[in-house]
Design an enzyme around this catalytic site. Sequence first.
Site, PDB file in Angstrom:
ATOM      1  N   CYS A  43      25.572  15.212  63.533  1.00  0.00           N
ATOM      2  CA  CYS A  43      26.716  16.127  63.646  1.00  0.00           C
ATOM      3  C   CYS A  43      26.781  16.835  64.690  1.00  0.00           C
ATOM      4  O   CYS A  43      27.573  16.654  65.782  1.00  0.00           O
ATOM      5  CB  CYS A  43      26.825  16.863  62.376  1.00  0.00           C
ATOM      6  SG  CYS A  43      28.330  18.038  62.537  1.00  0.00           S
ATOM      7  N   HIS A 448      55.148  34.377  62.020  1.00  0.00           N
ATOM      8  CA  HIS A 448      56.308  33.436  62.525  1.00  0.00           C
ATOM      9  C   HIS A 448      55.949  33.712  64.015  1.00  0.00           C
ATOM     10  O   HIS A 448      55.671  34.795  64.539  1.00  0.00           O
ATOM     11  CB  HIS A 448      57.397  33.773  62.242  1.00  0.00           C
ATOM     12  CG  HIS A 448      58.800  33.398  63.115  1.00  0.00           C
ATOM     13  ND1 HIS A 448      58.913  31.989  62.783  1.00  0.00           N
ATOM     14  CD2 HIS A 448      59.313  33.541  64.119  1.00  0.00           C
ATOM     15  CE1 HIS A 448      59.886  31.624  63.756  1.00  0.00           C
ATOM     16  NE2 HIS A 448      60.198  32.754  64.463  1.00  0.00           N
TER      17      HIS A 448
HETATM   18  P1  FAD Z   1      22.338  13.924  59.745  1.00  0.00           P
HETATM   19  O1  FAD Z   1      23.278  14.509  60.440  1.00  0.00           O
HETATM   20  O2  FAD Z   1      22.587  12.231  60.056  1.00  0.00           O
HETATM   21  O3  FAD Z   1      21.021  14.083  60.001  1.00  0.00           O
HETATM   22  C1  FAD Z   1      19.964  13.501  59.315  1.00  0.00           C
HETATM   23  C2  FAD Z   1      18.594  13.738  60.286  1.00  0.00           C
HETATM   24  O4  FAD Z   1      17.477  13.252  59.596  1.00  0.00           O
HETATM   25  C3  FAD Z   1      18.625  13.325  61.450  1.00  0.00           C
HETATM   26  O5  FAD Z   1      18.479  14.368  62.601  1.00  0.00           O
HETATM   27  C4  FAD Z   1      17.528  12.392  61.786  1.00  0.00           C
HETATM   28  O6  FAD Z   1      16.731  12.278  63.054  1.00  0.00           O
HETATM   29  C5  FAD Z   1      16.634  12.784  60.531  1.00  0.00           C
HETATM   30  N1  FAD Z   1      15.747  11.824  60.036  1.00  0.00           N
HETATM   31  C6  FAD Z   1      15.956  10.630  59.380  1.00  0.00           C
HETATM   32  N2  FAD Z   1      14.950  10.043  58.639  1.00  0.00           N
HETATM   33  C7  FAD Z   1      13.913  10.920  59.203  1.00  0.00           C
HETATM   34  C8  FAD Z   1      12.419  10.578  58.872  1.00  0.00           C
HETATM   35  N3  FAD Z   1      12.219   9.588  58.354  1.00  0.00           N
HETATM   36  N4  FAD Z   1      11.652  11.604  59.342  1.00  0.00           N
HETATM   37  C9  FAD Z   1      12.327  13.080  60.018  1.00  0.00           C
HETATM   38  N5  FAD Z   1      13.509  12.935  60.299  1.00  0.00           N
HETATM   39  C10 FAD Z   1      14.283  12.035  59.924  1.00  0.00           C
HETATM   40  N6  FAD Z   1      31.731  14.823  60.030  1.00  0.00           N
HETATM   41  C11 FAD Z   1      32.744  15.837  59.768  1.00  0.00           C
HETATM   42  O7  FAD Z   1      32.660  16.498  59.002  1.00  0.00           O
HETATM   43  N7  FAD Z   1      33.566  15.983  60.600  1.00  0.00           N
HETATM   44  C12 FAD Z   1      33.621  15.387  61.693  1.00  0.00           C
HETATM   45  O8  FAD Z   1      34.552  15.675  62.849  1.00  0.00           O
HETATM   46  C13 FAD Z   1      32.601  14.197  62.105  1.00  0.00           C
HETATM   47  N8  FAD Z   1      32.675  13.652  63.297  1.00  0.00           N
HETATM   48  C14 FAD Z   1      31.862  12.518  63.532  1.00  0.00           C
HETATM   49  C15 FAD Z   1      31.813  11.798  64.522  1.00  0.00           C
HETATM   50  C16 FAD Z   1      30.893  10.835  64.755  1.00  0.00           C
HETATM   51  C17 FAD Z   1      30.792  10.025  66.006  1.00  0.00           C
HETATM   52  C18 FAD Z   1      29.764  10.484  63.801  1.00  0.00           C
HETATM   53  C19 FAD Z   1      29.019   9.422  64.091  1.00  0.00           C
HETATM   54  C20 FAD Z   1      30.242  11.259  62.665  1.00  0.00           C
HETATM   55  C21 FAD Z   1      30.902  12.205  62.295  1.00  0.00           C
HETATM   56  N9  FAD Z   1      30.884  12.955  61.194  1.00  0.00           N
HETATM   57  C22 FAD Z   1      31.865  13.814  61.023  1.00  0.00           C
HETATM   58  C23 FAD Z   1      29.905  12.844  60.256  1.00  0.00           C
HETATM   59  C24 FAD Z   1      28.718  13.768  60.133  1.00  0.00           C
HETATM   60  O9  FAD Z   1      28.062  13.664  61.233  1.00  0.00           O
HETATM   61  C25 FAD Z   1      27.751  13.614  58.880  1.00  0.00           C
HETATM   62  O10 FAD Z   1      28.569  13.528  57.807  1.00  0.00           O
HETATM   63  C26 FAD Z   1      26.605  14.676  59.035  1.00  0.00           C
HETATM   64  O11 FAD Z   1      25.780  14.437  59.983  1.00  0.00           O
HETATM   65  C27 FAD Z   1      25.669  14.048  57.740  1.00  0.00           C
HETATM   66  O12 FAD Z   1      24.811  15.147  57.706  1.00  0.00           O
HETATM   67  P2  FAD Z   1      23.444  14.976  57.205  1.00  0.00           P
HETATM   68  O13 FAD Z   1      22.519  16.182  57.170  1.00  0.00           O
HETATM   69  O14 FAD Z   1      23.386  14.118  56.180  1.00  0.00           O
HETATM   70  O15 FAD Z   1      22.572  13.758  58.165  1.00  0.00           O
END
Ligand code: FAD
Length: 469
Positions: A43, A448
Amino acid sequence: MLTESTTLLVIGGGPGGYVAAIRAAQLGIPTLLVEGEYLGGTCLNVGCIPSKALIHVADEFAKTRHFAGDSALGIKVQAPSIDIVQAVHWKDGIVTKLTSGVAALLKKAGARVVKGFARIVDGKTVEVSPADGGDPWRIGCEHLLLATGSVATALPNLPFGGSVISSTEALSPATLPKKLVVVGAGYIGLELGIVYRKLGVEVAVVEAQARILPAYDEELTKPVAASLRALGIEAHTGCTVRGLNAAGNAVRIRNLAGEERELAADRVLVAIGRRPNSEGWGLETLGLAMSERDGSAVQIDTQCRTSMRNVWAIGDLTGEPMLAHRAMAQGEMVAEIIAGKRREFVPAAIPTVCYTDPEIVVVGLSPQDAEAAGIDCLHAHFPFAANGRSLTLESSAGFVRVVARRDNHLILGWQAVGRGVAELAAAFSQSIEMGACLEDVAGTIHAHPTLGEAVQEAALRALGHAIHV
Ligand code: FAD
Ligand code: NAD
């Protein structure tokens, strides 16, 4: 090997994991967060924030180009140009500000952060290879929270590499291509396709389904489709991708009638969805129950418990909807449950916002959803063409729609499309979460002139007595 133990071990420092770690530490739970790449996750680093920063750059540039032509506003600008390296640098500055803010918040709350890649040994033990190349650690824990997010889905006949890029590369271009082909007319394909077009790139979008944004109801997507046409973005719907041509400078596509053609491209953005990041870090050793079509998402209950005791999962790893605010809400809840509070993840609605031009917001049920659920509902919409604020912003396209039960007028859903409607998401969500009825919204004085008046007018119209339409 170094060993360590903690009460809560969080794998992944995205919006899900970092929020869980902050809240747990605030509640006095000894907490350790392992992050392999960057705090803030997808994100903050390569998702929501950088995409919205570039959308802003593109919007501002498009304005200057508009003024360089014949603007009705009387503003004159000469020969605007874009320095993409500087724009990316500005975007990176925002990312750094936010990610260092996350690090500071974790520290302030008392959560420990370990930079390294985590691999699961068993449900209570994780091995971490530190990012600085030091000796691996073994960390024991009472509770294990899995928050590893998601990864971009690749197309087998158009694999990532060279000119074929994912959103991550598309968010940090060193140069702008002349012609961009975007595969997938979903969130990423359209948000970023519009950015590139506004920056002057020729853009064509290829979508397998019959229309753009197929996850949204068609009435909502029509103003976006009209905007794509006005911007000069070609949309090839009902088409599949065959691969690059032999010269590597065009994408071969095929329509439903079996006709093939080539779309010239010096860069190709593949944005056909994301899949849970459930491989490559030992998750399979736990043998957890999995869900989603391809079994790639960790199955959870309404408290984000997995099928193994004291192993929790949140965010994109658990499948759709893959949204940052859902991950954060789940993370906060899990921390509170571990601290002994009684919580359950049963939101009345999770808002979705698509930052196209115009934007789309959906909260709760659409008229079709309500009908499919067998609910007798009322629905009404109010067009922005009848809203004074929209006209002063030169944006009369779109509408706000409300859906409510016919019997007691309980609001079940809101949909809106129009410039700036993302900011209406809060009002929509609050009204549904608080169990508001049409009369509550219709009887609230809305300032408004604001776009919010369209919200009140939609409720009034559903009650049969709109004033301005
Ligand atoms: P992530 O943010 O993916 O974080 C997971 C973390 O785990 C990462 O930092 C990774 O490095 C770490 N990790 C993974 N495996 C390991 C491991 N084995 N050991 C240590 N660390 C590890 N969502 C919205 O709500 N609004 C938006 O406007 C929006 N825009 C987006 C635009 C783009 C281009 C993209 C790709 C996504 C967008 N999203 C948006 C979706 C949003 O980014 C995700 O839903 C959100 O980041 C999910 O959060 P998370 O904590 O589940 O995982
Ligand atoms: P998406 O599911 O939104 O869109 C993918 C599109 O690609 C769909 O329209 C699908 O029909 C199409 N498609 C699938 N296979 C195809 C093929 N072979 N050829 C042509 N088209 C094909 O996925 P995304 O845009 O990659 O975004 C991934 C996820 O990231 C989203 O589901 C969303 O959860 C999240 N996201 C959210 C936002 C936001 O909230 N504003 C922004 C960006 C990303």
